[in-house]
Design an enzyme around this catalytic site. Structure first.
Site, short mmCIF file in Angstrom:
data_model
loop_
_atom_site.label_atom_id
_atom_site.label_comp_id
_atom_site.label_asym_id
_atom_site.label_seq_id
_atom_site.Cartn_x
_atom_site.Cartn_y
_atom_site.Cartn_z
N ALA A 140 39.02 33.85 28.94
CA ALA A 140 40.73 34.07 28.68
C ALA A 140 40.93 34.32 27.89
CB ALA A 140 42.10 34.44 29.55
N ASN B 22 36.33 36.51 35.03
CA ASN B 22 36.52 38.05 34.26
C ASN B 22 35.23 36.90 33.66
OD1 ASN B 22 36.90 39.14 32.28
ND2 ASN B 22 37.06 37.41 31.01
N TYR C 177 21.35 41.23 33.94
CA TYR C 177 22.29 41.33 33.60
C TYR C 177 23.19 42.27 35.09
CZ TYR C 177 26.81 42.80 32.20
OH TYR C 177 28.77 43.16 32.18
P1 NAP Z 1 33.35 39.23 25.90
O1 NAP Z 1 33.82 39.61 24.67
O2 NAP Z 1 32.16 38.40 24.81
O3 NAP Z 1 34.32 37.13 26.50
C1 NAP Z 1 33.62 36.99 27.82
C2 NAP Z 1 34.23 35.97 27.71
O4 NAP Z 1 33.86 35.01 28.80
C3 NAP Z 1 35.22 35.12 26.47
O5 NAP Z 1 36.65 34.86 27.06
C4 NAP Z 1 34.57 33.56 26.85
O6 NAP Z 1 34.26 32.39 26.41
C5 NAP Z 1 34.00 33.93 28.08
N1 NAP Z 1 33.12 32.61 29.19
C6 NAP Z 1 31.31 32.82 28.52
N2 NAP Z 1 30.82 31.55 28.89
C7 NAP Z 1 31.69 31.48 29.36
C8 NAP Z 1 30.93 30.43 30.65
N3 NAP Z 1 29.71 29.76 30.79
N4 NAP Z 1 32.72 29.41 31.18
C9 NAP Z 1 34.31 30.09 30.55
N5 NAP Z 1 34.06 30.69 30.07
C10 NAP Z 1 32.99 31.98 29.13
O7 NAP Z 1 33.25 39.80 27.05
P2 NAP Z 1 34.09 40.62 28.21
O8 NAP Z 1 33.40 42.27 26.98
O9 NAP Z 1 35.97 40.49 27.98
O10 NAP Z 1 33.77 40.80 28.79
C11 NAP Z 1 34.66 40.14 29.99
C12 NAP Z 1 34.01 40.63 31.70
O11 NAP Z 1 33.61 41.84 31.63
C13 NAP Z 1 32.72 40.18 31.61
O12 NAP Z 1 31.96 39.65 33.41
C14 NAP Z 1 31.65 41.01 31.51
O13 NAP Z 1 30.20 40.61 32.49
C15 NAP Z 1 32.87 42.19 31.81
N6 NAP Z 1 31.88 44.11 31.31
C16 NAP Z 1 32.14 43.76 30.36
C17 NAP Z 1 31.98 45.47 30.01
C18 NAP Z 1 32.49 45.04 28.09
O14 NAP Z 1 31.87 46.67 27.84
N7 NAP Z 1 32.75 44.88 27.28
C19 NAP Z 1 31.68 46.31 30.91
C20 NAP Z 1 31.47 45.99 32.50
C21 NAP Z 1 31.54 44.49 32.09
P3 NAP Z 1 34.45 31.45 24.94
O15 NAP Z 1 34.61 32.42 24.04
O16 NAP Z 1 35.28 30.14 25.17
O17 NAP Z 1 33.13 30.71 25.64
#
Ligand code: NAP
Length: 253
Positions: free
Chosen positions: A17, A94, A159
Site C-alpha cells: 500500500a 494487493n 506473471y
Molecule cells: P506498483 O505500483 O509497482 O506497487 C507495488 C506495490 O507492491 C508496492 O507498494 C510495493 O511495495 C509492493 N510490494 C512489492 N513487493 C512486495 C513484497 N515482497 N512484500 C510487500 N509488498 C511488496 O504496482 P501496482 O500497479 O499498484 O500493482 C498492484 C497490484 O495490482 C499488483 O498485484 C499487480 O500485479 C496488480 N495489477 C496491476 C495492474 C496495472 O496495470 N498497474 C494491472 C493488473 C494487475 P514497496 O515499494 O514498498 O516494495
C-alpha cells in the site's frame, strides 16, 4: 473529521500500500472509516508520508514493513496489527510484481521470485488472517489478480501463471471458508496507471494499448479502489468466489 460510513470500526490490511493501487485502496478504505494497516516492503519513506497524510485527515492508519513472501515477516506484521487494533477484519492481497520476458530467457530463480510475492504472499497472509476471521465468523479477503491471469499474455507467462493461480486460490478459498462467514473475491484490473505500468510500457506502447480499450483510456488506481470498497461493504454480502474484471471493456472474459 471523517463522516462515519460503510467500513466504520473495521480493521483492513492492504499489502503493497505504499504506492499505486494498494495506496488508493487504503485511502478509500480509510475514508470509509476503516483502520488501515499499510504494508510496504522497500518504500519506507512513501509509506510513512502516506500514513501521516491519512492521520492528518483524522483517519486511523499505521505502516507495517514486511516482505510478504517471508512467513516470519508476515507473522511479525500480523502480530503488530493485532497488538495495535486487536483484530483484522479485511485483508486485501494487493502487493505484486510484474515480470516480462520470453519463457526461454526466464530462469527458475525468476519464477520463484514472482510466485513468492504474487502467489505465496497471498497464501501466507490469508493463512495468518483466517483463524481469527473464522472464530469471529466474519471477514473479507480480496485478491488483486490481473486480466492476464484470466486471458494469458505473451512474454508474461510467469506473471500470468501467478495471477491465474491467484484466481483458482480465490475460488477454492471462497468455497472453503464461505461456510464460516468469510467472503473471498478477486479483482482483475486491466492496464492501470501506476509505477508498474510505467516500467513496462514506453510512450508508443502506451498509446497503442489505449487505442485498443473501448473507453479509450487507461484506468486509475481509484477505479480499482472503488470496487474493493464495495466488496468490503455490507452491500456485497452475497458476493463470494467471484473475479470482478475492471478493464474498460478491453478483453473478453
Ligand atoms: P506498483 O505500483 O509497482 O506497487 C507495488 C506495490 O507492491 C508496492 O507498494 C510495493 O511495495 C509492493 N510490494 C512489492 N513487493 C512486495 C513484497 N515482497 N512484500 C510487500 N509488498 C511488496 O504496482 P501496482 O500497479 O499498484 O500493482 C498492484 C497490484 O495490482 C499488483 O498485484 C499487480 O500485479 C496488480 N495489477 C496491476 C495492474 C496495472 O496495470 N498497474 C494491472 C493488473 C494487475 P514497496 O515499494 O514498498 O516494495
Amino acid at each position: 473529521m471523517p463522516v462515519p460510513s460503510a467500513l466504520q470500526g473495521k480493521v483492513c490490511l492492504v499489502t503493497g500500500a505504499s504506492r499505486g493501487i494498494g495506496r488508493a485502496i487504503a485511502a478509500a478504505a480509510a475514508a470509509q472509516g476503516a483502520k488501515v494497516a499499510i504494508n510496504y516492503c522497500s518504500s519506507e519513506l512513501q509509506a510513512r508520508l502516506f500514513t501521516e497524510e491519512l492521520q492528518g485527515k483524522g483517519y486511523h492508519a499505521a505502516a507495517f514493513k514486511a516482505d510478504i513472501s517471508s512467513e516470519r515477516q508476515v507473522d511479525d506484521m500480523f502480530r503488530g496489527i493485532e497488538s495495535l487494533w486487536g483484530k483484522i477484519d479485511f485483508l486485501v492481497n494487493n502487493a505484486g510484481i510484474s515480470y516480462k520476458a520470453l519463457i526461454t530467457d526466464s530462469t527458475a530463480a525468476e519464477w520463484d521470485k514472482v510466485m513468492g510475492i504474487n502467489l505465496k504472499g497471498p497464501f501466507l497472509c490469508s493463512k495468518r488472517a483466517l483463524p481469527n476471521m473464522i472464530s469471529a465468523r466474519y471477514g473479507r479477503i480480496i485478491n488483486i489478480t490481473s486480466i492476464w491471469g484470466v486471458n494469458g499474455a505473451s512474454c508474461e507467462s510467469i506473471y500470468a501463471a501467478s495471477k491465474g493461480g491467484l484466481i483458482a486460490f480465490t475460488k477454492s478459498l471462497a468455497r472453503e471458508v464461505g461456510p464460516s462467514g468469510v467472503l473471498v473475491n478477486a479483482v482483475a484490473p486491466g492496464p492501470i496507471v501506476t509505477d508498474m505500468l510505467s516500467q513496462e510500457l514506453d510512450d508508443e506502447e502506451r498509446r497503442e494499448l489505449t487505442g485498443q480499450i473501448p473507453l479509450n483510456r487507461l484506468g486509475t488506481p481509484e477505479e480499482i479502489a472503488a470496487v474493493c470498497v464495495f466488496l468490503l461493504s455490507e452491500q456485497a454480502s452475497y458476493i463470494n468466489g467471484q473475479v470482478i474484471t475492471v478493464d474498460g471493456g478491453w478483453l473478453p472474459n
